[in-house]
Write a protein that holds these residues in place. Sequence first.
Motif, PDB file in Angstrom:
ATOM      1  N   MET A   1       0.800  -1.216   0.000  1.00 44.02           N
ATOM      2  CA  MET A   1       0.000   0.000   0.000  1.00 44.02           C
ATOM      3  C   MET A   1       0.844   1.283   0.000  1.00 44.02           C
ATOM      4  SD  MET A   1      -3.166   0.952   2.541  1.00 44.02           S
ATOM      5  CE  MET A   1      -2.241   0.517   3.985  1.00 44.02           C
ATOM      6  N   LYS A   2       1.900   1.317   0.778  1.00 44.57           N
ATOM      7  CA  LYS A   2       2.688   2.552   0.858  1.00 44.57           C
ATOM      8  C   LYS A   2       3.553   2.790  -0.379  1.00 44.57           C
ATOM      9  CE  LYS A   2       6.282   0.388   3.634  1.00 44.57           C
ATOM     10  NZ  LYS A   2       6.946   0.408   4.909  1.00 44.57           N
ATOM     11  N   TRP A   3       3.731   1.786  -1.234  1.00 44.31           N
ATOM     12  CA  TRP A   3       4.583   1.913  -2.411  1.00 44.31           C
ATOM     13  C   TRP A   3       3.800   2.159  -3.696  1.00 44.31           C
ATOM     14  CZ3 TRP A   3       9.352   2.594  -1.017  1.00 44.31           C
ATOM     15  CH2 TRP A   3       9.810   2.023   0.153  1.00 44.31           C
ATOM     16  N   VAL A   4       2.508   1.885  -3.702  1.00 45.82           N
ATOM     17  CA  VAL A   4       1.695   2.044  -4.909  1.00 45.82           C
ATOM     18  C   VAL A   4       1.566   3.532  -5.255  1.00 45.82           C
ATOM     19  CG1 VAL A   4      -0.618   1.734  -5.876  1.00 45.82           C
ATOM     20  CG2 VAL A   4       0.433  -0.095  -4.554  1.00 45.82           C
ATOM     21  N   GLY A   5       1.777   3.851  -6.520  1.00 43.10           N
ATOM     22  CA  GLY A   5       1.637   5.223  -6.990  1.00 43.10           C
ATOM     23  C   GLY A   5       2.861   6.097  -6.772  1.00 43.10           C
ATOM     24  N   LYS A   6       3.975   5.511  -6.399  1.00 43.99           N
ATOM     25  CA  LYS A   6       5.192   6.285  -6.133  1.00 43.99           C
ATOM     26  C   LYS A   6       6.148   6.302  -7.322  1.00 43.99           C
ATOM     27  CE  LYS A   6       4.109   7.007  -1.825  1.00 43.99           C
ATOM     28  NZ  LYS A   6       3.690   8.245  -1.297  1.00 43.99           N
TER      29      LYS A   6
ATOM     30  N   LEU B   1       5.082  -7.555  -2.667  1.00 45.74           N
ATOM     31  CA  LEU B   1       3.868  -8.358  -2.765  1.00 45.74           C
ATOM     32  C   LEU B   1       4.181  -9.836  -2.660  1.00 45.74           C
ATOM     33  CD1 LEU B   1       0.808  -8.337  -3.359  1.00 45.74           C
ATOM     34  CD2 LEU B   1       1.370  -8.500  -5.762  1.00 45.74           C
ATOM     35  N   ALA B   2       5.284 -10.270  -3.232  1.00 46.68           N
ATOM     36  CA  ALA B   2       5.637 -11.685  -3.252  1.00 46.68           C
ATOM     37  C   ALA B   2       6.157 -12.193  -1.911  1.00 46.68           C
ATOM     38  CB  ALA B   2       6.671 -11.936  -4.333  1.00 46.68           C
ATOM     39  N   THR B   3       6.670 -11.325  -1.057  1.00 44.38           N
ATOM     40  CA  THR B   3       7.298 -11.744   0.189  1.00 44.38           C
ATOM     41  C   THR B   3       6.389 -12.577   1.100  1.00 44.38           C
ATOM     42  OG1 THR B   3       8.750  -9.833   0.104  1.00 44.38           O
ATOM     43  CG2 THR B   3       8.554 -10.933   2.230  1.00 44.38           C
ATOM     44  N   PRO B   4       5.146 -12.167   1.401  1.00 40.53           N
ATOM     45  CA  PRO B   4       4.319 -12.969   2.297  1.00 40.53           C
ATOM     46  C   PRO B   4       3.939 -14.339   1.716  1.00 40.53           C
ATOM     47  CG  PRO B   4       3.450 -10.760   2.170  1.00 40.53           C
ATOM     48  CD  PRO B   4       4.515 -10.886   1.126  1.00 40.53           C
ATOM     49  N   PHE B   5       4.011 -14.475   0.406  1.00 41.57           N
ATOM     50  CA  PHE B   5       3.626 -15.723  -0.231  1.00 41.57           C
ATOM     51  C   PHE B   5       4.785 -16.701  -0.356  1.00 41.57           C
ATOM     52  CE2 PHE B   5       0.363 -12.783  -1.654  1.00 41.57           C
ATOM     53  CZ  PHE B   5      -0.774 -13.528  -1.407  1.00 41.57           C
ATOM     54  N   ALA B   6       5.961 -16.304   0.086  1.00 41.65           N
ATOM     55  CA  ALA B   6       7.146 -17.159  -0.061  1.00 41.65           C
ATOM     56  C   ALA B   6       6.966 -18.497   0.649  1.00 41.65           C
ATOM     57  CB  ALA B   6       8.380 -16.444   0.453  1.00 41.65           C
ATOM     58  N   GLY B   7       6.271 -18.509   1.771  1.00 42.85           N
ATOM     59  CA  GLY B   7       6.069 -19.749   2.518  1.00 42.85           C
ATOM     60  C   GLY B   7       4.826 -20.515   2.132  1.00 42.85           C
ATOM     61  N   CYS B   8       4.060 -20.020   1.185  1.00 43.99           N
ATOM     62  CA  CYS B   8       2.799 -20.649   0.782  1.00 43.99           C
ATOM     63  C   CYS B   8       2.985 -21.478  -0.476  1.00 43.99           C
ATOM     64  CB  CYS B   8       1.721 -19.599   0.547  1.00 43.99           C
ATOM     65  SG  CYS B   8       1.274 -18.691   2.014  1.00 43.99           S
ATOM     66  N   SER B   9       3.787 -22.498  -0.405  1.00 46.48           N
ATOM     67  CA  SER B   9       4.040 -23.343  -1.571  1.00 46.48           C
ATOM     68  C   SER B   9       3.099 -24.530  -1.564  1.00 46.48           C
ATOM     69  CB  SER B   9       5.484 -23.820  -1.559  1.00 46.48           C
ATOM     70  OG  SER B   9       5.698 -24.684  -2.630  1.00 46.48           O
ATOM     71  N   THR B  10       2.547 -24.871  -2.711  1.00 48.27           N
ATOM     72  CA  THR B  10       1.642 -26.010  -2.813  1.00 48.27           C
ATOM     73  C   THR B  10       2.371 -27.274  -3.228  1.00 48.27           C
ATOM     74  OG1 THR B  10       1.109 -25.455  -5.093  1.00 48.27           O
ATOM     75  CG2 THR B  10      -0.349 -24.595  -3.360  1.00 48.27           C
ATOM     76  N   SER B  11       3.665 -27.168  -3.498  1.00 47.50           N
ATOM     77  CA  SER B  11       4.407 -28.359  -3.934  1.00 47.50           C
ATOM     78  C   SER B  11       4.948 -29.139  -2.752  1.00 47.50           C
ATOM     79  CB  SER B  11       5.545 -27.961  -4.865  1.00 47.50           C
ATOM     80  OG  SER B  11       6.417 -27.049  -4.245  1.00 47.50           O
TER      81      SER B  11
ATOM     82  N   LEU C   1       9.318  -2.373  -7.100  1.00 49.04           N
ATOM     83  CA  LEU C   1       9.383  -2.547  -5.656  1.00 49.04           C
ATOM     84  C   LEU C   1       8.078  -3.099  -5.068  1.00 49.04           C
ATOM     85  CD1 LEU C   1      11.152  -2.355  -3.170  1.00 49.04           C
ATOM     86  CD2 LEU C   1      10.398   0.009  -2.908  1.00 49.04           C
ATOM     87  N   PRO C   2       6.909  -2.564  -5.432  1.00 51.98           N
ATOM     88  CA  PRO C   2       5.683  -3.159  -4.888  1.00 51.98           C
ATOM     89  C   PRO C   2       5.522  -4.626  -5.271  1.00 51.98           C
ATOM     90  CG  PRO C   2       5.187  -1.028  -5.838  1.00 51.98           C
ATOM     91  CD  PRO C   2       6.609  -1.352  -6.189  1.00 51.98           C
ATOM     92  N   MET C   3       5.940  -5.005  -6.461  1.00 49.78           N
ATOM     93  CA  MET C   3       5.813  -6.404  -6.871  1.00 49.78           C
ATOM     94  C   MET C   3       6.717  -7.300  -6.020  1.00 49.78           C
ATOM     95  SD  MET C   3       3.442  -6.467  -8.973  1.00 49.78           S
ATOM     96  CE  MET C   3       3.528  -8.118  -9.623  1.00 49.78           C
ATOM     97  N   LYS C   4       7.908  -6.819  -5.670  1.00 47.84           N
ATOM     98  CA  LYS C   4       8.798  -7.585  -4.797  1.00 47.84           C
ATOM     99  C   LYS C   4       8.197  -7.707  -3.403  1.00 47.84           C
ATOM    100  CE  LYS C   4      13.021  -6.341  -7.217  1.00 47.84           C
ATOM    101  NZ  LYS C   4      14.252  -5.563  -7.171  1.00 47.84           N
TER     102      LYS C   4
END
Length: 56
Positions: free
Chosen positions: A31-36, A46-56, A41-44
Amino acid sequence: MMTELTSNRDIERLIQLDFLRATEVAALNVMKWVGKGNKELPMKRLATPFAGCSTS
């Protein structure tokens, strides 16, 4: 006695809640990076919290 079907539903619900929490954390981190003006950077972030959510 818990049936296998109920057990599977419980597991699916826990997975769904974990995914929901990760989505919420990702949105708050970005949220704080969008529109800057820096779209990478926001895409990086965004991916951080999902790093531990692997389905494999």
